[in-house]
Design an enzyme around this catalytic site. Sequence first.
Site, short mmCIF file in Angstrom:
data_model
loop_
_atom_site.label_atom_id
_atom_site.label_comp_id
_atom_site.label_asym_id
_atom_site.label_seq_id
_atom_site.Cartn_x
_atom_site.Cartn_y
_atom_site.Cartn_z
N LYS A 89 0.94 -3.73 -1.79
CA LYS A 89 1.29 -2.66 -0.85
C LYS A 89 2.46 -3.01 0.06
O LYS A 89 3.21 -2.16 0.49
CB LYS A 89 0.07 -2.27 -0.02
CG LYS A 89 -0.96 -1.49 -0.84
CD LYS A 89 -2.00 -0.84 0.05
CE LYS A 89 -2.87 0.13 -0.74
NZ LYS A 89 -3.85 -0.59 -1.58
N GLU A 111 -1.64 6.81 7.34
CA GLU A 111 -3.07 7.00 7.26
C GLU A 111 -3.61 5.92 6.34
O GLU A 111 -2.89 5.37 5.51
CB GLU A 111 -3.41 8.39 6.74
CG GLU A 111 -3.56 8.51 5.24
CD GLU A 111 -2.29 8.27 4.46
OE1 GLU A 111 -1.19 8.54 5.00
OE2 GLU A 111 -2.39 7.80 3.31
N SER A 358 -3.19 -6.69 -8.88
CA SER A 358 -2.61 -6.01 -7.71
C SER A 358 -2.96 -6.66 -6.37
O SER A 358 -2.21 -6.55 -5.42
CB SER A 358 -3.05 -4.55 -7.69
OG SER A 358 -4.46 -4.44 -7.76
C1 LIG Z 1 -4.62 0.04 -2.56
C2 LIG Z 1 -4.86 -0.85 -3.73
C3 LIG Z 1 -4.87 -0.35 -5.05
C4 LIG Z 1 -4.74 1.10 -5.38
O1 LIG Z 1 -3.55 1.72 -5.00
P1 LIG Z 1 -2.42 2.11 -6.05
O2 LIG Z 1 -1.49 2.96 -5.27
O3 LIG Z 1 -3.08 2.85 -7.18
O4 LIG Z 1 -1.81 0.86 -6.52
C5 LIG Z 1 -5.02 -1.25 -6.09
N1 LIG Z 1 -5.19 -2.58 -5.86
C6 LIG Z 1 -5.20 -3.09 -4.61
C7 LIG Z 1 -5.38 -4.55 -4.43
C8 LIG Z 1 -5.04 -2.24 -3.51
O5 LIG Z 1 -5.04 -2.76 -2.27
#
Ligand SMILES: *Cc1c(COP(=O)(O)O)cnc(C)c1O
Length: 374
Positions: A89, A111, A358
């Site tokens: 993010k 938000e 992610s």
């Molecule tokens: C917020 C988040 C997601 C989901 O958000 P996307 O916009 O779909 O990427 C996925 N993995 C992690 C670790 C997150 O913090």
Amino acid sequence: MKYKVNEKGYYGDFGGAYIPEMLYPNVEELRQNYLKIIDDADFQKEFHQLLKDYVGRPSPLYLANRLSERYGANIFLKREDLNHTGAHKINNTIGQILLAEKLGKKRIIAETGAGQHGVATATVCALRNLECVIYMGEVDIERQAPNVARMKMLGAKVVPASSGSKTLKDATNEAMRDWINNPVDTHYIIGSVVGPHPYPDMVAIFQSIISEETKKQLIEQTGNDQPDYVLACVGGGSNAMGMFYHFMDDENVKLIAVEAAGKGVSSGFSAQTEDGQVVEPHSVSAGLDYPGIGPQHAHLFKTGRGKYVSITDEESLDAGLLLTQLEGIIPAIESAHALAYLEKMEFKGGENVVVCLSGRGDKDLDTYIKYFNL
Ligand SMILES: *Cc1c(COP(=O)(O)O)cnc(C)c1O
């Protein structure tokens, strides 16, 4: 270019900007300026410098040996979990805070549901000394106390949204209301590839660093920048879009997006009723229990360019424990959804597979511990 946005903000049948009349000037200012600002050489230099020295990029592309052995394919993990603040993010919030500065904005709003985007936003506001207001549902404030504490420590004001279900959608309404009332000095940082045009395109551009690096790393490690498969989990869709971005026109590369099915797609808690009404979805992972998905994903699905699959709570938690014990990496439960799909794939042997990791799992320890009775 057939998977990219057109001038009107559409991806095929999907996209556009469906907004209240009073938001039009804000969104229009952004639309007219975002590409000019992002393409500017000084902006690019500053963006990449911060990604390198502050976020810690490039994130490694790690060939997970024991996982590869188990599945009979070369499983590469794109380590977004190693970024500052623990997930992808931050790539987007760094990009948007620099863009907000170029637009002369002095105040940032956002938000947040689980609090991850709120923390990533509060972080860059501290970094750049901008006022930060985060809207968050009352229920979420209670559920996500550690992230609320982080945001406050970072100097953000956390405003509870107390209408409706007191969760993410209500926080979004409050943030919109704020933006309408403060059009001149405020920028609204949206955290995924959702919302009115140009947000989906802008966020995808900032997250595309993920696939840009992956291609270079694949050349170094395999001699070929095109893997057989690329996998990512999807909440709103930003880590997946970043992971897919530079592979979209490589039609031989199969793109697999993994959604959260919670207790199962027919459980009645997966975002839509039979007749298309939005309902509050359930997922064990706070980052995926969001009922919407970005327009570019809808287009990739409709054209068949991307394959959209789903994984349940149990399957994702099991995959999270497996990665932990095979590779010594505790993944975010969101990311574990993408890993879980490896169980369902059939490999001939020797395929190259990239999975976007992610985020890291520190924030999910309580959930893992309860589920596995650790
Ligand atoms: C917020 C988040 C997601 C989901 O958000 P996307 O916009 O779909 O990427 C996925 N993995 C992690 C670790 C997150 O913090």
